[in-house]
Design an enzyme around this catalytic site. Structure first.
Site, PDB file in Angstrom:
ATOM      1  N   LYS A 118     -10.929  18.418  14.802  1.00 30.25           N
ATOM      2  CA  LYS A 118     -10.816  19.439  13.764  1.00 30.25           C
ATOM      3  C   LYS A 118     -12.068  20.312  13.726  1.00 30.25           C
ATOM      4  CE  LYS A 118      -9.373  19.702   8.919  1.00 30.25           C
ATOM      5  NZ  LYS A 118      -9.079  18.893   7.704  1.00 30.25           N
ATOM      6  N   HIS A 176      -1.118  10.022   9.700  1.00 30.07           N
ATOM      7  CA  HIS A 176      -2.413  10.038   9.018  1.00 30.07           C
ATOM      8  C   HIS A 176      -2.631   8.780   8.176  1.00 30.07           C
ATOM      9  CE1 HIS A 176      -5.728  12.868   8.853  1.00 30.07           C
ATOM     10  NE2 HIS A 176      -5.976  12.468   7.609  1.00 30.07           N
ATOM     11  N   ARG A 228      -4.733   6.464  10.125  1.00 39.69           N
ATOM     12  CA  ARG A 228      -6.142   6.865  10.084  1.00 39.69           C
ATOM     13  C   ARG A 228      -6.776   6.392   8.766  1.00 39.69           C
ATOM     14  NH1 ARG A 228      -9.969  10.781  11.909  1.00 39.69           N
ATOM     15  NH2 ARG A 228     -10.889  12.046  10.265  1.00 39.69           N
ATOM     16  N   TYR A 244     -13.173   6.981   0.784  1.00 37.34           N
ATOM     17  CA  TYR A 244     -12.829   5.612   1.174  1.00 37.34           C
ATOM     18  C   TYR A 244     -13.676   4.597   0.423  1.00 37.34           C
ATOM     19  CZ  TYR A 244     -10.280   7.968   4.851  1.00 37.34           C
ATOM     20  OH  TYR A 244      -9.412   8.787   5.531  1.00 37.34           O
TER      21      TYR A 244
END
Length: 247
Positions: A132, A195, A198, A230
């Site tokens: 990205k 995702h 991930r 996270y």
């Protein structure tokens, strides 16, 4: 005078409000435009991000910062199911295992090439070059996964890491379908998407002791604040476990 009040999704006793109805109309018109332009998953995601920037939209300051993820047990069931989908040629299982253990975005994963793998030595790793915002990174992988990939390539040093029968790369949509099939095979009822893997590996790594700065490098985040979500989710998990212990 035309109202400038932003539309918000609101649920009132299970019924759609006027704002929800207007949002549905926007969704239908957007779908028409995207269909007319033949946008794929990556194209639609790019459009959404550009429109948000053009309108200077930012997430609410008080948005709940807890990411959705799969438990380690659910991940194991998902990968085992993926291997069962094509028992004679277990490439599907290897594809999902690689996607999970590298923490790649699906848009990065489909562009991985045979020459991006560095499997020899004590620290096998993968070069992620379609990251990205044009950033690149090196992602470590387990020796056992490196051996599986070595067998899969069978000496091949060029071309996409995972190729279709036409020797073309898989599309993000194809990976999405594969994950849905594996989730159904594994009996996982919640929605599973690329995702989510991930998110899941990031949360597992953090819960098991990886420092936040190292997790940032693993995920390829430019800003540590992006990785911080996270840590907040991990604290939420601790809180849930604490309350569960005390009943």
């Amino acid at each position: 005078m035309e109202s400038t009040t932003p539309l918000k999704l609101v649920e009132v006793r299970g019924k759609k409000t006027k704002a929800n109805s207007e949002l549905e109309a926007v969704i239908r018109e957007t779908a028409k435009l995207w269909r007319k332009a033949h946008l794929d998953y990556d194209g639609s995601k790019y459009v959404v991000e550009r429109v948000r920037r053009m309108l200077d939209l930012a997430p609410p300051a008080q948005r709940r910062r807890v990411v959705e993820r799969l438990s380690p047990e659910a991940v194991s069931r998902l990968l085992e199911a993926a291997y069962r989908l094509n028992a004679r040629k277990p490439v599907y299982g290897l594809m999902l295992k690689t996607l999970f253990y590298t923490g790649c975005r699906v848009s990065e994963f489909v562009f991985l090439r045979a020459q991006d793998l560095h499997l020899d030595g004590e620290a096998p790793h993968v070069y992620v070059h379609k990251a990205k915002k044009d950033s690149v990174r090196y992602v470590p992988i387990l020796p056992a996964l490196a051996q599986e990939l070595r067998v899969h390539l069978a000496g091949r040093t060029r071309g996409y890491l995972f190729e279709s029968n036409r020797h073309e790369r898989y599309s993000p949509r194809a990976i999405q379908k594969l994950i849905q099939q594996a989730a159904a095979e594994a009996g996982i009822e919640k929605r599973v998407y690329p995702h989510l893997l991930r998110h899941s590996v990031a949360q597992i790594l953090l819960d098991r002791g990886m420092p936040l700065e190292q997790l940032q490098k693993f995920l390829g985040h430019k800003d540590l604040k992006t990785t911080q979500i996270y840590a907040e989710s991990s604290l939420a998990s601790v809180g849930e476990s604490y309350r569960r212990v005390w009943g």
